[in-house]
Design a protein around this motif. Structure first.
Motif, PDB file in Angstrom:
ATOM      1  N   MET A  13       0.832  -1.200   0.000  1.00 61.50           N
ATOM      2  CA  MET A  13       0.000   0.000   0.000  1.00 61.50           C
ATOM      3  C   MET A  13       0.869   1.255   0.000  1.00 61.50           C
ATOM      4  O   MET A  13       0.553   2.236  -0.675  1.00 61.50           O
ATOM      5  N   LEU A  14       1.963   1.205   0.716  1.00 60.68           N
ATOM      6  CA  LEU A  14       2.841   2.365   0.834  1.00 60.68           C
ATOM      7  C   LEU A  14       3.656   2.594  -0.434  1.00 60.68           C
ATOM      8  O   LEU A  14       3.669   3.692  -0.988  1.00 60.68           O
ATOM      9  N   ARG A  53      -0.132   7.725   8.053  1.00 63.46           N
ATOM     10  CA  ARG A  53       0.763   8.002   9.173  1.00 63.46           C
ATOM     11  C   ARG A  53       2.207   7.720   8.780  1.00 63.46           C
ATOM     12  O   ARG A  53       3.108   8.510   9.062  1.00 63.46           O
ATOM     13  N   MET A  54       2.428   6.600   8.102  1.00 64.57           N
ATOM     14  CA  MET A  54       3.789   6.254   7.694  1.00 64.57           C
ATOM     15  C   MET A  54       4.338   7.262   6.682  1.00 64.57           C
ATOM     16  O   MET A  54       5.509   7.610   6.746  1.00 64.57           O
ATOM     17  N   ARG A  55       3.519   7.720   5.777  1.00 63.32           N
ATOM     18  CA  ARG A  55       3.974   8.706   4.782  1.00 63.32           C
ATOM     19  C   ARG A  55       4.364  10.015   5.458  1.00 63.32           C
ATOM     20  O   ARG A  55       5.310  10.667   5.048  1.00 63.32           O
ATOM     21  N   ARG A  56       3.611  10.397   6.478  1.00 61.04           N
ATOM     22  CA  ARG A  56       3.943  11.630   7.208  1.00 61.04           C
ATOM     23  C   ARG A  56       5.202  11.474   8.046  1.00 61.04           C
ATOM     24  O   ARG A  56       5.976  12.410   8.202  1.00 61.04           O
ATOM     25  N   SER A  57       5.399  10.291   8.612  1.00 58.09           N
ATOM     26  CA  SER A  57       6.457  10.082   9.602  1.00 58.09           C
ATOM     27  C   SER A  57       7.798   9.670   9.031  1.00 58.09           C
ATOM     28  O   SER A  57       8.824   9.900   9.658  1.00 58.09           O
ATOM     29  N   PHE A  58       7.815   9.020   7.880  1.00 53.97           N
ATOM     30  CA  PHE A  58       9.047   8.439   7.362  1.00 53.97           C
ATOM     31  C   PHE A  58       9.284   8.856   5.926  1.00 53.97           C
ATOM     32  O   PHE A  58       8.356   8.914   5.133  1.00 53.97           O
ATOM     33  N   ALA A  59      10.532   9.078   5.606  1.00 49.68           N
ATOM     34  CA  ALA A  59      10.914   9.297   4.217  1.00 49.68           C
ATOM     35  C   ALA A  59      11.278   7.934   3.655  1.00 49.68           C
ATOM     36  O   ALA A  59      12.283   7.342   4.023  1.00 49.68           O
ATOM     37  N   LEU A  60      10.446   7.391   2.801  1.00 51.33           N
ATOM     38  CA  LEU A  60      10.655   6.064   2.243  1.00 51.33           C
ATOM     39  C   LEU A  60      11.015   6.190   0.769  1.00 51.33           C
ATOM     40  O   LEU A  60      10.229   6.726  -0.010  1.00 51.33           O
ATOM     41  N   PRO A  61      12.186   5.728   0.369  1.00 58.70           N
ATOM     42  CA  PRO A  61      12.540   5.815  -1.051  1.00 58.70           C
ATOM     43  C   PRO A  61      11.604   4.932  -1.878  1.00 58.70           C
ATOM     44  O   PRO A  61      11.163   3.880  -1.413  1.00 58.70           O
TER      45      PRO A  61
END
Length: 96
Positions: A13-14, A53-61
């Motif tokens: 999903m992310l 929440r994960m998109r706001r909290s973490f920079a994911l390549p």
């Protein structure tokens, strides 16, 4: 096994912008409502809220283009877990 499938769905999903329903089917759930219930039990948030929440909290390549995608699948009569490697072309599968 359940936790692994739920974590894999969260990453789909992310990274792949899949819906919760598509991700649940991709990791082997037959019922999206059961997936949502178990997802909320594990992560304390519904799927869409957890991904936000994960998109706001973490920079994911982003996932590298052209790389293989590893998909967890059920195999065998008793549903033993297995892993399939799917190249970017989606044409060849190699069990691990």
């Amino acid at each position: 096994m359940k936790s692994t499938r739920l974590h894999q769905a969260r990453l789909l999903m992310l990274r792949e912008a899949m819906t919760a329903e598509a991700a649940s089917l991709a990791v082997g759930y037959a019922s999206p409502s059961q997936f949502n219930r178990e997802f909320k039990r594990l992560f304390a948030l519904p799927p869409a809220a957890e991904v936000a929440r994960m998109r706001r909290s973490f920079a994911l390549p982003p996932a590298a283009s052209g790389c293989a995608v590893r998909v967890f699948a059920l195999s065998g009569r008793r549903g033993f877990p297995g892993v399939l490697d799917m190249p970017a072309s989606g044409r060849h599968y190699q069990g691990i």
